[in-house]
Structures are given as structure tokens and as C-alpha cells.
Write a protein that holds these residues in place. Structure first.
Motif: not given
Length: 565
Positions: A370-376, A379-380, A561-564
Motif C-alpha cells: 500500500n505504501k509503494a503502489k502509487d509510486g510504483f 515509475r514502472e 530495496a527492490e521497490l526503491g
């Protein structure tokens, strides 16, 4: 001379198919690469193109019949072998040009914009537009017949399921012929147009006085509905039925398949394409309108009965129970259902299957996602679900416990340990269960896995995945997804020796330790992971160690680390 067309190879593991629909009839003239029949296999539905130009003389396999790869499908010749067709009076007119210049003359009859010099030009084909793009729709021609084009000058606009793009001309010259009209679909490699020298186009230009006669012939033959219907907009009453009939003739197999999947009656859909042709967008719009109308119907009974408190609740619940139209009927099982049934029974007969279940706390992983999904996503360019984390953890487990990434010989004497982790993902599609494979998944990071999942799973649901992408798995993952289910015991996908079943993630009270090491009750996101394995190769202790590895890896959720992050 006649040619017998056989069912071609449709994939590495495909040995037979079912004829679902013939696209041509006996006596009909076909050109090279023109689709002539739809075939359904246990992998994909596809069209078989004609390898030669000529006349359909005999159809050897009827619709709904099975046929093996290499078996004869149809006989194509010069028309002399199809003497039983009703249009016998028209046959001599068609046979004469075929006997002299069969390929050239047939192409001219099919393409109303063809020129006499088209045979001397360069064929422009639809180029590859991406790794997973197999076809596109011609949205707009940027040049007209007889117009000069330069090298790399945009020639036509093409729309795909990924992007809209322009196709440049590979050569300089004059546009002699347009093979694919606007709003029609074309496969990668299919001929779009013919470009030749100005001298090749000069011959028809000098015959300008004959142009009106050619125009009249086009009006008589329904081969060019796109231009003629635009010209005859005035007599609306007469043109409406013609537009509907032409539109029906131009419904592509892909559009027809989409309509069947969405439960849309094509006779009720008004086409917005050229000549009233029904496009994918029209079917999708009709499907969306049908879905959006459903809640309004369900809400109506409650609004009409405000008298009693209990009555509205009972009436509102009734529409939620939808009775299937298949109740009380018998039908032939679809080919994919037959194949799944056969392979599941074979799997249970081949291997000794046992299932071990482990409960895994996904609270930290869900918070990380949930923390990484928007930025991911920004970005990706891909959606981040929890499945890529599961696949990543599984590939790491397979590298540590290679017995789960193996296969056993039929005589039980050899075990092959595979050198790569090819993870199959069970996907629920409108056609049934399909298992696209992520090849070399162990070499991918979270981002690469997420992109691969979105690509192959999406194309599997749309029926665009190739047979090669549905074979070669060394381990399989199946998930209940949004359908629910606490846990289940999946059946091994042969020749794999194991399959992981992932149940739904639910919040439940659990006993955990706080920062001081005290046991406390807390609300956690828990899921059951069930590992079915072949007891001929894997022991129960191995299964326990495999699941414990997954438990530790996923509960720690050390993917920052993999999610930046």
C-alpha cells in the motif's frame, strides 16, 4: 489443379483442434493469407489463413468437429471441382481470369481500390508494434490511391490494445492499392497496401473516362461499403437496411468473441464504424450499458414498496439471485473444458498427490504494498499487487529447494531438476482456466515480475496469448483472487511436481508478540498457503521446509530495496 489445405501446427504442445466456424463457403473465391476457418484448441482460438489463392471446392471437416494437426481441412482449386454450387452461372466469369492470372486477378476483385500496376509494386505489411501486439485496427489512411509518398512518410494510422501509432512507408513511390480499409483489423505481417512507381500508376490515370464505369461497378458490388455509404447519405430509409446487412458481414471474429463473452446481442448493437460496422468499442459500450442498467432494475422493487420495513428488504434481495439460462439444458462441453477435465484426471492418476497447508501473516507485506503502489505505478507503468511478491518468494524457494522445480520420468527412474524457474499462473478467463507462463521468473525483480503478470494474464483473458506462452511451466501458482475461499487443494499441473494454492487474505484476530515480547491479541491480515506436491519426488518434511521459507520471507516483507524505498 486443386490444393488440399491441412490443419497447420498451432503450437509446440497442440496436437488437435475443433472447427468452430467456417469463414468461407463452397464456391467462394479466396486470396492468399485470407482467413478461411476459426479453430479452437486447448490453448487459444485462432484463424487459419489460406496458403493459396483460388476457389473453395470442398470443405472436409464440418463445424464443431475435431481435427488433428496435419489432417486435411479443405480443398482449394480453380473452381472446376465445385460443380454443385448454386452460382454455377457466375462460375465461368470467375474461372476465366483465374486460369490466366489467378493471384493477380483475385486481388483486384477483392480490393476495390486496386490498380493495374499493383502487381509491380512493393507490398507494405503491418510491422511488429510491440512484444505482445499481434494485431491492430486501421483507423485512418493518410494517403489516397495515386498519391505520391516518400520513404518514412506516415502512410496509415493504426490502433492497437497498447498504443495508437503511424506506420511509415518503407519505400518511395505511388500508392497503387489499399488492401485493408479503415476500421478493419489487420494482423502483424498482413499486407496493408501496395506502393509502386509512378509509371505503374499512369496506366489507370490515362483511362480517366472509364472511371465513372468503375464507380458504377463499385456501387453494384457490396465490396466497398465504406465509400459508397458515405456518398449515399440522402436516402436514409433505403441505406439503413443495407448498412445493417453490411455491418453484420464485417463483424470480425474478435468482435464476435467479445460479444459472446459479454453476453451482448450483436443485432441490438449499432455500429459506429465505416458502413455501420460494429467495432470492439461498440460491443464494450453495450456491455457497460448493460452492466450499469442492472443496479437500477434491482433498486426499483425497494422504491415501489415503502409500506412495510420487512417487505422492501425481501423484495430487494430477490433480484440478486440471477438464474442462469443454462438451467435445464444440455450442451457439448467446450474444448478447453474437455482438455482441463482430461488433464486433471490424468494428473491424479499419474502422481501421488498430497497437500500441506501453512498460515502466513501478510500484515507487513500488505502495508508495504500500500505504501509503494502509487509510486510504483507512476515509475514502472504497471499495477503493483501482492502476487509479484508471492512469485518472487516462490522463485527464491525453488532455487533453494530444487526438488519442487523438477519432473519425474514415466518409468520413475529419473528426476530432472530444471535450470530455470518458469512459473505458471492459473488465470480465470471467459473461456475457462488458462495457465500462462512467466519464463525465467527467477531472473526477474519485483518490477519485471509485475509487468510480466499484467501482460500475460491480460492477454490470456482477452484470448491473445500464444500457445508457446501457455506451455513450459516448471512450477504453478493458483490463487482464489477476489472469488473468496479460505484455502483449497489444487491439482498438480503435469509434468510439474508441485503447485501452490493461495487463499484469500482476511483480517482475523491472532496472537502476536509486542515489543516487550509479551503475547497480545491483534488484528492481522492472514492467508492460507496450500502446497500440493508429488509424493513420488517430494516428502512431507520437504514441503514443510518449503512453506516455512515462504512464511519467513513474506512475513518479513524485506522488499524495500527492490521497490526503491
Amino acid at each position: 489443379m486443386s490444393t488440399t489445405v491441412e490443419l497447420p501446427a498451432l503450437g509446440e504442445s497442440v496436437t488437435e483442434g475443433t472447427i468452430t466456424r467456417w469463414l468461407v463457403e463452397v464456391g467462394e473465391t479466396v486470396s492468399v493469407d485470407q482467413p478461411i476457418v476459426e479453430v479452437s484448441t486447448d490453448k487459444v482460438d485462432t484463424e487459419v489463413p489460406s496458403p493459396v489463392a483460388g476457389v473453395i471446392e470442398e470443405i472436409l471437416v464440418e463445424e464443431d468437429e475435431d481435427i488433428e494437426v496435419g489432417a486435411p481441412l479443405v480443398v482449394i482449386g480453380d473452381g472446376s471441382g465445385s460443380a454443385s454450387k448454386e452460382e454455377a452461372d457466375q462460375a465461368p466469369a470467375k474461372e476465366a481470369p483465374v486460369a490466366e492470372e489467378a493471384p493477380a486477378e483475385e486481388k483486384k476483385e477483392e480490393a476495390p481500390a486496386a490498380s493495374a500496376g499493383s502487381s509491380e509494386g512493393t507490398e507494405v505489411t503491418l510491422p511488429a508494434l510491440g512484444e505482445s501486439v499481434t494485431e491492430g485496427t486501421i483507423t485512418r489512411w493518410l494517403k489516397e490511391i495515386g498519391e505520391e509518398v516518400a520513404v518514412d512518410e506516415p502512410l496509415v494510422e493504426v490502433s492497437t490494445d497498447k498504443v495508437d501509432t503511424e506506420v511509415p512507408s518503407p519505400v518511395a513511390g505511388t500508392l497503387l492499392e489499399i488492401r485493408i480499409q479503415e476500421d478493419e483489423d489487420a494482423e502483424v505481417g498482413q499486407v496493408l497496401a501496395v506502393i509502386g512507381s509512378a509509371s505503374a500508376a499512369s496506366a489507370p490515370a490515362e483511362k480517366a473516362p472509364e472511371a465513372p464505369a468503375a464507380e458504377e461497378k463499385k456501387e453494384e458490388a457490396p465490396a466497398a461499403p465504406a465509400e459508397e455509404e458515405k456518398k449515399e447519405e440522402a436516402p436514409a430509409a433505403d441505406s439503413a437496411p443495407a448498412s445493417e446487412n453490411t455491418g453484420e458481414a464485417y463483424v470480425t471474429p474478435l468482435v464476435r468473441k467479445l460479444a459472446k463473452q459479454e453476453g451482448v446481442d450483436l443485432s441490438t448493437v449499432k455500429g459506429t464504424g465505416v458502413g455501420g460496422r460494429i467495432r470492439k468499442q461498440d460491443v464494450q459500450a453495450a456491455a457497460d450499458a448493460k452492466k450499469s442498467a442492472a443496479p437500477a432494475v434491482e433498486a426499483k422493487p425497494a422504491a415501489e414498496a415503502p409500506a412495510a420495513n420487512a417487505a422492501p428488504a425481501q423484495k430487494a434481495a430477490a433480484p440478486a439471485v440471477e438464474k442462469s439460462s443454462k438451467r435445464g439444458t444440455t450442451e457439448k462441453a467446450p474444448r478447453i473444458r474437455q482438455v482441463v477435465a482430461k488433464r486433471m484426471v490424468e494428473s491424479l492418476a499419474i502422481s501421488a498427490q498430497l497437500t500441506t497447508v501453512q498460515e502466513i501473516d501478510l500484515t507487513r507485506l500488505m502495508a508495504l504494498r500500500n505504501k509503494a503502489k502509487d509510486g510504483f505505478a507512476a515509475r514502472e507503468g504497471a499495477k503493483l499487487t501482492v502476487l509479484p511478491f508471492f512469485v518472487k518468494a516462490v522463485t527464491e524457494a525453488l532455487q533453494q529447494f530444487p526438488q519442487f522445480n523438477s519432473s519425474m520420468s514415466e518409468d520413475f527412474k529419473e528426476i530432472t531438476y530444471h535450470g530455470s524457474e518458469n512459473v505458471g499462473l492459473a488465470v480465470d478467463t471467459p473461456r475457462g482456466l488458462m495457465v500462462p507462463v512467466i519464463k525465467d521468473a527467477g531472473d526477474l525483480n519485483i518490477s519485471g515480475i509485475a509487468k510480466k503478470i499484467g501482460d500475460v494474464a491480460g492477454r490470456a483473458r482477452d484470448g491473445q496469448v500464444s500457445p508457446e506462452e501457455l506451455s513450459g511451466s516448471t512450477f504453478t501458482i493458483s490463487s482464489t483472487g477476489q472469488t473468496g475461499g479460505v484455502f483449497f487443494t489444487p491439482i498438480i499441473n503435469q509434468p510439474n511436481v508441485a503447485i501452490l494454492g493461495i487463499g484469500s487474505t482476511n483480517k482475523r484476530p491472532a496472537i502476536v508478540q509486542d515489543a516487550d515480547g509479551n503475547d497480545v491479541i491483534a488484528v492481522r491480515s492472514l492467508a492460507y498457503f496450500s502446497l500440493t506436491y508429488d509424493h513420488r519426488v517430494v516428502d512431507g518434511a520437504d514441503a514443510g521446509r518449503f512453506l516455512n521459507f515462504l512464511k519467513t520471507r513474506l512475513e518479513e516483507a524485506a522488499f524495500d530495496a527492490e521497490l526503491g524505498l
